[in-house]
Design a protein around this motif. Structure first.
Motif, PDB file in Angstrom:
ATOM      1  N   LEU A 259     -10.507 -13.520  -5.655  1.00 54.50           N
ATOM      2  CA  LEU A 259      -9.166 -13.005  -5.922  1.00 54.50           C
ATOM      3  C   LEU A 259      -9.055 -11.576  -5.407  1.00 54.50           C
ATOM      4  CD1 LEU A 259      -8.749 -14.253  -9.611  1.00 54.50           C
ATOM      5  CD2 LEU A 259      -7.926 -15.378  -7.527  1.00 54.50           C
ATOM      6  N   ALA A 260      -7.826 -11.058  -5.421  1.00 56.86           N
ATOM      7  CA  ALA A 260      -7.627  -9.649  -5.098  1.00 56.86           C
ATOM      8  C   ALA A 260      -8.355  -8.785  -6.130  1.00 56.86           C
ATOM      9  CB  ALA A 260      -6.140  -9.328  -5.077  1.00 56.86           C
ATOM     10  N   ASN A 261      -8.860  -7.622  -5.684  1.00 60.74           N
ATOM     11  CA  ASN A 261      -9.513  -6.713  -6.615  1.00 60.74           C
ATOM     12  C   ASN A 261      -8.537  -5.611  -7.044  1.00 60.74           C
ATOM     13  OD1 ASN A 261      -9.377  -5.078  -4.380  1.00 60.74           O
ATOM     14  ND2 ASN A 261     -11.575  -5.018  -4.028  1.00 60.74           N
ATOM     15  N   ARG A 262      -9.042  -4.618  -7.782  1.00 60.65           N
ATOM     16  CA  ARG A 262      -8.161  -3.575  -8.305  1.00 60.65           C
ATOM     17  C   ARG A 262      -7.488  -2.795  -7.181  1.00 60.65           C
ATOM     18  NH1 ARG A 262      -7.429  -0.623 -12.963  1.00 60.65           N
ATOM     19  NH2 ARG A 262      -9.050  -1.792 -14.062  1.00 60.65           N
ATOM     20  N   ARG A 263      -8.244  -2.470  -6.149  1.00 64.23           N
ATOM     21  CA  ARG A 263      -7.664  -1.711  -5.042  1.00 64.23           C
ATOM     22  C   ARG A 263      -6.535  -2.488  -4.382  1.00 64.23           C
ATOM     23  NH1 ARG A 263     -10.991   0.463   0.307  1.00 64.23           N
ATOM     24  NH2 ARG A 263      -9.188   1.305   1.430  1.00 64.23           N
ATOM     25  N   SER A 264      -6.784  -3.758  -4.131  1.00 63.82           N
ATOM     26  CA  SER A 264      -5.750  -4.591  -3.522  1.00 63.82           C
ATOM     27  C   SER A 264      -4.547  -4.725  -4.440  1.00 63.82           C
ATOM     28  CB  SER A 264      -6.328  -5.970  -3.196  1.00 63.82           C
ATOM     29  OG  SER A 264      -5.350  -6.810  -2.629  1.00 63.82           O
ATOM     30  N   LEU A 265      -4.797  -4.845  -5.742  1.00 59.75           N
ATOM     31  CA  LEU A 265      -3.699  -4.958  -6.705  1.00 59.75           C
ATOM     32  C   LEU A 265      -2.840  -3.707  -6.690  1.00 59.75           C
ATOM     33  CD1 LEU A 265      -2.384  -6.457  -9.177  1.00 59.75           C
ATOM     34  CD2 LEU A 265      -3.904  -5.055 -10.587  1.00 59.75           C
ATOM     35  N   GLU A 266      -3.458  -2.538  -6.679  1.00 54.54           N
ATOM     36  CA  GLU A 266      -2.693  -1.295  -6.705  1.00 54.54           C
ATOM     37  C   GLU A 266      -1.804  -1.168  -5.476  1.00 54.54           C
ATOM     38  OE1 GLU A 266      -5.750   1.578  -7.056  1.00 54.54           O
ATOM     39  OE2 GLU A 266      -5.985   1.342  -9.241  1.00 54.54           O
ATOM     40  N   GLU A 267      -2.346  -1.503  -4.299  1.00 52.42           N
ATOM     41  CA  GLU A 267      -1.536  -1.431  -3.081  1.00 52.42           C
ATOM     42  C   GLU A 267      -0.412  -2.463  -3.113  1.00 52.42           C
ATOM     43  OE1 GLU A 267      -3.893  -1.630   0.417  1.00 52.42           O
ATOM     44  OE2 GLU A 267      -5.123   0.117  -0.099  1.00 52.42           O
ATOM     45  N   ARG A 268      -0.725  -3.667  -3.606  1.00 50.22           N
ATOM     46  CA  ARG A 268       0.302  -4.701  -3.691  1.00 50.22           C
ATOM     47  C   ARG A 268       1.389  -4.314  -4.687  1.00 50.22           C
ATOM     48  NH1 ARG A 268       2.281  -8.649  -0.468  1.00 50.22           N
ATOM     49  NH2 ARG A 268       3.357 -10.223  -1.730  1.00 50.22           N
ATOM     50  N   LEU A 269       0.991  -3.700  -5.802  1.00 51.59           N
ATOM     51  CA  LEU A 269       1.964  -3.287  -6.808  1.00 51.59           C
ATOM     52  C   LEU A 269       2.903  -2.224  -6.244  1.00 51.59           C
ATOM     53  CD1 LEU A 269       3.087  -3.319  -9.647  1.00 51.59           C
ATOM     54  CD2 LEU A 269       1.239  -1.800 -10.355  1.00 51.59           C
ATOM     55  N   ASP A 270       2.364  -1.276  -5.486  1.00 53.80           N
ATOM     56  CA  ASP A 270       3.222  -0.263  -4.865  1.00 53.80           C
ATOM     57  C   ASP A 270       4.242  -0.904  -3.933  1.00 53.80           C
ATOM     58  OD1 ASP A 270       1.987   1.805  -6.176  1.00 53.80           O
ATOM     59  OD2 ASP A 270       0.549   2.205  -4.567  1.00 53.80           O
ATOM     60  N   LEU A 271       3.809  -1.878  -3.140  1.00 55.25           N
ATOM     61  CA  LEU A 271       4.737  -2.559  -2.228  1.00 55.25           C
ATOM     62  C   LEU A 271       5.797  -3.332  -2.993  1.00 55.25           C
ATOM     63  CD1 LEU A 271       2.243  -3.928   0.479  1.00 55.25           C
ATOM     64  CD2 LEU A 271       3.810  -1.991   0.698  1.00 55.25           C
ATOM     65  N   GLU A 272       5.383  -4.030  -4.057  1.00 55.86           N
ATOM     66  CA  GLU A 272       6.343  -4.822  -4.827  1.00 55.86           C
ATOM     67  C   GLU A 272       7.347  -3.920  -5.544  1.00 55.86           C
ATOM     68  OE1 GLU A 272       6.853  -7.817  -4.580  1.00 55.86           O
ATOM     69  OE2 GLU A 272       5.018  -8.724  -3.814  1.00 55.86           O
ATOM     70  N   LEU A 273       6.898  -2.751  -6.014  1.00 60.63           N
ATOM     71  CA  LEU A 273       7.821  -1.827  -6.664  1.00 60.63           C
ATOM     72  C   LEU A 273       8.847  -1.280  -5.671  1.00 60.63           C
ATOM     73  CD1 LEU A 273       5.534   0.205  -9.094  1.00 60.63           C
ATOM     74  CD2 LEU A 273       7.431  -1.319  -9.711  1.00 60.63           C
ATOM     75  N   LYS A 274       8.402  -0.956  -4.465  1.00 61.08           N
ATOM     76  CA  LYS A 274       9.347  -0.499  -3.444  1.00 61.08           C
ATOM     77  C   LYS A 274      10.368  -1.577  -3.125  1.00 61.08           C
ATOM     78  CE  LYS A 274       6.070   2.691  -1.252  1.00 61.08           C
ATOM     79  NZ  LYS A 274       5.285   2.988  -0.027  1.00 61.08           N
ATOM     80  N   HIS A 275       9.895  -2.808  -3.027  1.00 63.98           N
ATOM     81  CA  HIS A 275      10.818  -3.909  -2.765  1.00 63.98           C
ATOM     82  C   HIS A 275      11.789  -4.098  -3.928  1.00 63.98           C
ATOM     83  CE1 HIS A 275      12.372  -7.829  -1.661  1.00 63.98           C
ATOM     84  NE2 HIS A 275      11.977  -8.302  -2.828  1.00 63.98           N
ATOM     85  N   ALA A 276      11.297  -3.997  -5.166  1.00 62.80           N
ATOM     86  CA  ALA A 276      12.154  -4.174  -6.335  1.00 62.80           C
ATOM     87  C   ALA A 276      13.219  -3.082  -6.408  1.00 62.80           C
ATOM     88  CB  ALA A 276      11.306  -4.175  -7.600  1.00 62.80           C
ATOM     89  N   ARG A 277      12.860  -1.857  -6.086  1.00 65.78           N
ATOM     90  CA  ARG A 277      13.855  -0.772  -6.096  1.00 65.78           C
ATOM     91  C   ARG A 277      14.891  -0.977  -5.008  1.00 65.78           C
ATOM     92  NH1 ARG A 277       8.984   2.501  -6.324  1.00 65.78           N
ATOM     93  NH2 ARG A 277       8.538   3.109  -8.503  1.00 65.78           N
ATOM     94  N   ARG A 278      14.416  -1.382  -3.831  1.00 63.15           N
ATOM     95  CA  ARG A 278      15.332  -1.552  -2.709  1.00 63.15           C
ATOM     96  C   ARG A 278      16.260  -2.746  -2.922  1.00 63.15           C
ATOM     97  NH1 ARG A 278      11.750  -1.245   0.672  1.00 63.15           N
ATOM     98  NH2 ARG A 278      11.271  -3.463   0.943  1.00 63.15           N
ATOM     99  N   ALA A 279      15.739  -3.841  -3.429  1.00 62.67           N
ATOM    100  CA  ALA A 279      16.544  -5.053  -3.628  1.00 62.67           C
ATOM    101  C   ALA A 279      17.185  -5.123  -5.005  1.00 62.67           C
ATOM    102  CB  ALA A 279      15.666  -6.290  -3.408  1.00 62.67           C
ATOM    103  N   ARG A 280      16.885  -4.148  -5.903  1.00 61.96           N
ATOM    104  CA  ARG A 280      17.433  -4.109  -7.260  1.00 61.96           C
ATOM    105  C   ARG A 280      17.142  -5.422  -8.008  1.00 61.96           C
ATOM    106  NH1 ARG A 280      20.602  -0.087  -8.542  1.00 61.96           N
ATOM    107  NH2 ARG A 280      21.727  -1.300 -10.131  1.00 61.96           N
ATOM    108  N   VAL A 281      15.870  -5.757  -8.050  1.00 60.80           N
ATOM    109  CA  VAL A 281      15.406  -6.944  -8.771  1.00 60.80           C
ATOM    110  C   VAL A 281      14.300  -6.527  -9.728  1.00 60.80           C
ATOM    111  CG1 VAL A 281      16.014  -8.572  -6.938  1.00 60.80           C
ATOM    112  CG2 VAL A 281      13.761  -7.489  -6.932  1.00 60.80           C
ATOM    113  N   ARG A 282      13.945  -7.409 -10.624  1.00 60.97           N
ATOM    114  CA  ARG A 282      12.903  -7.118 -11.596  1.00 60.97           C
ATOM    115  C   ARG A 282      11.533  -7.541 -11.064  1.00 60.97           C
ATOM    116  NH1 ARG A 282      17.177  -8.466 -15.255  1.00 60.97           N
ATOM    117  NH2 ARG A 282      17.458  -6.814 -16.828  1.00 60.97           N
ATOM    118  N   LEU A 283      10.502  -6.910 -11.628  1.00 62.69           N
ATOM    119  CA  LEU A 283       9.112  -7.209 -11.298  1.00 62.69           C
ATOM    120  C   LEU A 283       8.334  -7.346 -12.588  1.00 62.69           C
ATOM    121  CD1 LEU A 283       6.650  -7.410  -9.349  1.00 62.69           C
ATOM    122  CD2 LEU A 283       6.461  -4.913  -9.512  1.00 62.69           C
ATOM    123  N   GLY A 284       7.643  -8.462 -12.746  1.00 62.41           N
ATOM    124  CA  GLY A 284       6.863  -8.704 -13.951  1.00 62.41           C
ATOM    125  C   GLY A 284       5.386  -8.452 -13.715  1.00 62.41           C
ATOM    126  N   VAL A 285       4.712  -7.866 -14.722  1.00 64.32           N
ATOM    127  CA  VAL A 285       3.277  -7.619 -14.685  1.00 64.32           C
ATOM    128  C   VAL A 285       2.667  -8.201 -15.943  1.00 64.32           C
ATOM    129  CG1 VAL A 285       1.460  -5.877 -14.667  1.00 64.32           C
ATOM    130  CG2 VAL A 285       3.523  -5.525 -13.324  1.00 64.32           C
TER     131      VAL A 285
END
Length: 471
Positions: A259-285
C-alpha cells in the motif's frame, strides 16, 4: 566480432601486399641509379640519386631494412666512383672524390632521416593500435566519428547494443547508426559533462524497441585545438532504471502490504485538498487501527502479524474505489482518503463498509483469528481546513471509537465526536483459541452491523448536491 576479425585479416593482407610492392620499388630504383651512375660516373647528381632507394625503404617501416639499404647505397656510390676513376674519368680525381663524399653524406643523412620517420610512424601506429584496442576492449559501447559526424569506429559492446555491424556502420552518418530520443521521465543534468539519459531506438524482429541508455558525448580535439570528431559512450541503463523504480516504490510504498506509505499519503492528501478547494467538494479521511493487534502478535508471532496486516490491506483495497487511497502509516494503523464524498452520511457508509470488510476472521497458523478495527472519520472542510488538522480530527475520532470498545467507527463533527453506540461488539481475546476447552459458544466473537448513519453521525451541510451512490 567475426566482422571485426575479418576486417583485421583484410588489413593485414593489405599491409603485406604494400611491403612487397615497396621492396620491389627499392630494388628497382637502386639498381637503376647504380647502373646509370656506372655509365656516367662523373655525374654528381646521379650519384646523389642513390638516396631514392633509401627514402623508399622508409615505406616498409623497418629500421633494419633501411639501415641495410643505406649501407648498400653507400658502398654502391663508393664502388661506382672507384670504377669511374679506374676507367679514365674526365674529371680530376679530386673532383670525383668530392662528388663521392657528397653522395655518401647525402645518403647517410637521408638514411638517418628515414629512420627518424620510421620510428615516428611506428610510435604513432602503436598509439593508434593501443587506442583502438582500448576502445574495443572497454565494457561500454563506444562509437567514434570524424569531423563530418561520419562513424569511424564501433566497438564490440556497441555492435551488440545497437545491433549494427562495424563494417556496415563505418562511414555512415551517426544519426543513422545511433538513434536517440529524449526520455521524458528524466531531467537534464546540470553538469553538461554528466551522462544524459536517453532512449535508444533499436530494431529487433522488425519492431522498434526503446531502451534507456546513459550517453556521454565528448569532442576529439588535437594538441593544436583542431577538431577530429567526437566519441560517443553509451551505457545500457535498464538495470539502473529498474533500480530507480524499485527505490521510488520503496520510498512511496509500504514494503509489507504494497500500500501507499505515510510519505505517499501526505503528498496525495495535499493534492486531494487542492482539488477539493478548487472544485468546492468534500474530502473524507478515515483512520483505522486494529483492535488487540499486540495480543495477536504475542500469541501467533510477528510473522502471523505480518500476514494479518497484508490481509487487512487487501480487504481495504477491495472495498474501495480506484479513486480512493489506502495507506499503511505505521504498525497496525491505516488511513483512507475518500475524495468527493457527498456528505457526512456518505462518509459513514464508507466507514461501515470498511468495518464489514475487516471484521471477518483471518486464518493464522491454521486458526481462524477474529479481528476488528476502530475507525475514525473526518470531513473537509466541515471539520478542518488543512491536512494536519484533518488527520488530527480523524485520529481523535478513531481513539474515541477505540475508547468505547472498538469494533466500530466514530465521525468527528467539529466541536464534538459523535459515536455509533451499537456499532461495536465484544471481540474475543485472540489468546483464547476457538478449540480451547475454556471457550464456549456464549463468548464466541460476534460482530454487529453499524446502524444507519443518521443514528450516530451528525449531518453536515453539503457543498454540492449529490451523494456517493457507488458505495
Amino acid at each position: 566480432m567475426n566482422a571485426s576479425r575479418d576486417t583485421t585479416d583484410g588489413e593485414h593482407d593489405g599491409h603485406a601486399r604494400s611491403r612487397v610492392a615497396a621492396l620491389r620499388a627499392v630494388l628497382a630504383i637502386g639498381v637503376s641509379v647504380f647502373a646509370i651512375d656506372l655509365w656516367l660516373p662523373s655525374s654528381l647528381v646521379l650519384g646523389s640519386l642513390l638516396i631514392l632507394p633509401v627514402l623508399a625503404s622508409a615505406w616498409l617501416q623497418s629500421p633494419r631494412f633501411t639501415n641495410v639499404v643505406t649501407v648498400a647505397c653507400a658502398f654502391a656510390g663508393i664502388f661506382g666512383a672507384v670504377i669511374g676513376l679506374g676507367g679514365g674519368a674526365t674529371s680530376p680525381p679530386t673532383t670525383v672524390a668530392l662528388q663521392m663524399a657528397c653522395s655518401l653524406f647525402v645518403i647517410l643523412v637521408s638514411g638517418q632521416l628515414a629512420l627518424m620517420r620510421i620510428r615516428s610512424e611506428v610510435r604513432l601506429d602503436r598509439s593508434r593500435e593501443l587506442v583502438a584496442t582500448a576502445l574495443r576492449s572497454i565494457a561500454d559501447a563506444v562509437v567514434t566519428t570524424d569531423r563530418n559526424d561520419l562513424v569511424t569506429l564501433v566497438n564490440g559492446p556497441a555492435q551488440q547494443l545497437l545491433g549494427a555491424d562495424a563494417a556496415a556502420a563505418r562511414g555512415r552518418p551517426l544519426d543513422r547508426v545511433v538513434r536517440l530520443e529524449r526520455d521524458p521521465q528524466t531531467m537534464t543534468p546540470a553538469d553538461p559533462r554528466a551522462p544524459r539519459r536517453r532512449l535508444l531506438v533499436v530494431t529487433e524482429g522488425g519492431q522498434e524497441i526503446r531502451r534507456p541508455v546513459e550517453v556521454t558525448s565528448s569532442p576529439i580535439v588535437g594538441v593544436r585545438g583542431e577538431d577530429f570528431g567526437r566519441v560517443l559512450v553509451l551505457r545500457d541503463a535498464s538495470d539502473v532504471v529498474a533500480f530507480e523504480e524499485r527505490m521510488r516504490e520503496l520510498a512511496y510504498r509500504d514494503g509489507l502490504t504494497g500500500l501507499a506509505n505515510r510519505r505517499s499519503l501526505e503528498e496525495r492528501l495535499d493534492l486531494e485538498l487542492k482539488h477539493a478547494r478548487r472544485a468546492r467538494v468534500r474530502l473524507g479521511v478515515l483512520f483505522l487501527d486494529l483492535d488487540k493487534f499486540k495480543a495477536i502478535n504475542d500469541t501467533y508471532g510477528h510473522r502471523a502479524g505480518d500476514q494479518l496486516l497484508v490481509a487487512v490491506g487487501e480487504r481495504l483495497s477491495a472495498a474501495l474505489r480506484e479513486a480512493d487511497t489506502v495507506a499503511r502509516i505505521s504498525g497496525d494503523e491505516f488511513c483512507v482518503l475518500v475524495p468527493e464524498v457527498g456528505s457526512r452520511e456518505d462518509l459513514g457508509v464508507v466507514a461501515n463498509k470498511l468495518l464489514d470488510a475487516v471484521v471477518r476472521p483471518v486464518v493464522l497458523e491454521g486458526v481462524a483469528v477474529p479481528i476488528s478495527p476502530s475507525i475514525g472519520a473526518a470531513l473537509y472542510p466541515d471539520d478542518a481546513g488543512s491536512a494536519d488538522e484533518l488527520l488530527s480530527c480523524a485520529d481523535a475520532a478513531m481513539y474515541r471509537a477505540k475508547g468505547l470498545g472498538g469494533a466500530g467507527w466514530a465521525v468527528h463533527d467539529g466541536a464534538t465526536q459523535r459515536w455509533s453506540p451499537a456499532a461495536h461488539a465484544a471481540v474475543e481475546d485472540p489468546r483464547r483459541r476457538p478449540n480451547d476447552a475454556r471457550s464456549s459458544a456464549n463468548d464466541a466473537p460476534t460482530a454487529q452491523r453499524t446502524p444507519a448513519p443518521h443514528e450516530g453521525a451528525t449531518t453536515g451541510n453539503s457543498i454540492e448536491n449529490g451523494t456517493r451512490n457507488d458505495r
